[in-house]
Motif scaffolding. Structure first.
Motif, PDB file in Angstrom:
ATOM      1  N   HIS A 171       0.852  -1.191   0.000  1.00  0.00           N
ATOM      2  CA  HIS A 171       0.000   0.000   0.000  1.00  0.00           C
ATOM      3  C   HIS A 171       0.891   1.246   0.000  1.00  0.00           C
ATOM      4  O   HIS A 171       1.864   1.319   0.760  1.00  0.00           O
ATOM      5  CB  HIS A 171      -0.902  -0.004   1.235  1.00  0.00           C
ATOM      6  CG  HIS A 171      -2.013   0.987   1.195  1.00  0.00           C
ATOM      7  ND1 HIS A 171      -1.816   2.334   1.429  1.00  0.00           N
ATOM      8  CD2 HIS A 171      -3.345   0.844   0.920  1.00  0.00           C
ATOM      9  CE1 HIS A 171      -2.966   2.961   1.333  1.00  0.00           C
ATOM     10  NE2 HIS A 171      -3.909   2.082   1.011  1.00  0.00           N
ATOM     11  N   PRO A 172       0.588   2.240  -0.821  1.00  0.00           N
ATOM     12  CA  PRO A 172       1.449   3.441  -0.904  1.00  0.00           C
ATOM     13  C   PRO A 172       1.553   4.238   0.389  1.00  0.00           C
ATOM     14  O   PRO A 172       2.523   4.978   0.579  1.00  0.00           O
ATOM     15  CB  PRO A 172       0.791   4.268  -2.013  1.00  0.00           C
ATOM     16  CG  PRO A 172      -0.615   3.766  -2.101  1.00  0.00           C
ATOM     17  CD  PRO A 172      -0.540   2.315  -1.770  1.00  0.00           C
ATOM     18  N   ASN A 173       0.560   4.098   1.284  1.00  0.00           N
ATOM     19  CA  ASN A 173       0.581   4.865   2.535  1.00  0.00           C
ATOM     20  C   ASN A 173       1.068   4.051   3.734  1.00  0.00           C
ATOM     21  O   ASN A 173       0.967   4.506   4.872  1.00  0.00           O
ATOM     22  CB  ASN A 173      -0.822   5.411   2.833  1.00  0.00           C
ATOM     23  CG  ASN A 173      -1.273   6.420   1.803  1.00  0.00           C
ATOM     24  OD1 ASN A 173      -0.469   7.155   1.246  1.00  0.00           O
ATOM     25  ND2 ASN A 173      -2.576   6.462   1.527  1.00  0.00           N
ATOM     26  N   ALA A 174       1.581   2.869   3.482  1.00  0.00           N
ATOM     27  CA  ALA A 174       2.033   2.018   4.590  1.00  0.00           C
ATOM     28  C   ALA A 174       3.305   2.581   5.218  1.00  0.00           C
ATOM     29  O   ALA A 174       4.187   3.095   4.531  1.00  0.00           O
ATOM     30  CB  ALA A 174       2.286   0.604   4.082  1.00  0.00           C
ATOM     31  N   SER A 175       3.397   2.482   6.536  1.00  0.00           N
ATOM     32  CA  SER A 175       4.587   2.931   7.252  1.00  0.00           C
ATOM     33  C   SER A 175       5.729   1.942   7.044  1.00  0.00           C
ATOM     34  O   SER A 175       5.547   0.719   7.191  1.00  0.00           O
ATOM     35  CB  SER A 175       4.284   3.055   8.746  1.00  0.00           C
ATOM     36  OG  SER A 175       5.473   3.244   9.485  1.00  0.00           O
TER      37      SER A 175
END
Length: 346
Positions: A171-175
């Motif tokens: 996911h592009p927003n994963a930490s």
């Protein structure tokens, strides 16, 4: 049936009597270092404060040719949750429909509680809950896998946790901090090579100077220790430079920084620099617990490599006075007194 009995009696001053089915044992020590003697032999454990790693040395009391001292890097689990994977699903992984899906699930639970009035309520409730799950799986794939990863880590299903984290990281927003939890799982599974690769990749991609010293101390310490063991001295030194120059929250960063610097420079055969690093680590302290005793020992090694045998003997003598069983210190002292070479013992 594998029943286990163990009782520990505190005898005071850091000494404990351990009673188990296999026999009696005694352990003693201070925070960060303990030594135990029992039916199976001598076990010494030294840990790095604030981390989940420790060095373990085991030596059998049986006198046989096959009896060898075992040393290894051990990872000690501290919690059922990883600090780099908060329990609650991050908002950045949720879709716009996330709250609607949660509401649908609550409605389903409400219908199930009211099912005593009508069987149709039970069916509606189950359909709502199933619909919520199917809907979320389609729109919130990363969020669902994140929650699965948290549960897998809690129940120590580390292989499944790694797989779930991999899905989340797509996911592009994963930490990227999730990579640290993934590395923890690899350590728990004994996959040290894979864990080191993940740690190294994590610190390569990020600006290590901008990372909080305390928050990222456990993975940094683990990575540095593994890098030194693997002989990856340049990378270890790069990470060591990001550590602070003062003590923070009871963690003696200067001590660990200079200790590992000294080990790196011994590995790189730069003994003069190693001497300075170990001297800085020891400072004016007269303590001889680990890692101070290690600093004195390796300072002696560095002096010996430089041919300064008088200075080397002073350090080895201090180590011997503190612990006659430390590494091969007894053999080193004997060889020095006899005027023999100690090269093979270092």
């Amino acid at each position: 049936m594998g029943l286990r009995f163990r009782k520990s009696v505190n005898l005071g001053k850091g000494i404990r009597l351990n009673i188990s089915k296999s026999g009696l044992g005694v352990s003693s020590g201070v925070k960060g270092l303990r030594m135990g003697v029992g039916p199976r032999g001598i076990r010494t454990t030294a840990s790095i404060p604030g981390t989940g790693i420790s060095y373990v040395k085991e030596k059998s009391l049986k006198q046989s040719k096959s009896s060898k001292e075992k040393r290894r890097l051990e990872v000690t689990s501290k919690d059922l949750y990883s600090p780099y994977m908060p329990q609650e699903v991050p908002h950045t992984l949720r879709s716009k429909q996330y709250h609607l899906q949660s509401l649908l699930g609550l409605i389903g639970i409400g219908f199930i509680f009211a099912s005593f009035k009508s069987l149709s309520f039970l069916i509606i409730g189950l359909l709502c809950i199933y619909g919520k799950g199917a809907w979320r799986k389609k729109t919130d794939f990363a969020a669902k896998n994140y929650q699965d990863a948290v549960n897998y880590f809690k129940t120590k299903k580390y292989e499944a946790c790694i797989e779930a984290i991999d899905h989340v990281l797509s996911h592009p927003n994963a930490s990227q901090d999730l990579s640290l939890t993934k590395a923890e799982c690899c350590l728990e599974l004994g996959k040290l090579e894979k864990a080191y690769t993940i740690y190294k990749d994590f610190f390569h991609r990020l600006d290590t100077n901008s990372l909080s010293s305390l928050y990222y101390w456990p993975p940094k310490a683990t990575t540095i220790a593994m890098a030194v063991e693997k002989g990856d001295y340049d990378f270890a030194l790069k990470l060591l430079e990001t550590l602070p120059e003062e003590i923070e929250e009871h963690i003696n960063f200067p001590l660990w920084k200079n200790y590992y610097k000294g080990l790196c420079f011994i590995g790189k055969h730069q003994y003069e620099i190693a001497v300075e690093a170990f001297k800085n680590a020891i400072g004016r302290k007269r303590r001889m617990e680990e890692p101070y005793i290690d600093c004195h020992y390796y300072l002696g090694v560095a002096y010996a490599k430089l041919g300064k045998m008088s200075l080397a003997q002073q350090r080895f003598q201090r180590v011997y006075s503190a612990n006659t069983s430390y590494k091969d210190i007894a053999a080193i002292i004997t060889a020095l007194e006899a005027g023999d070479s100690i090269e093979k013992l270092l």
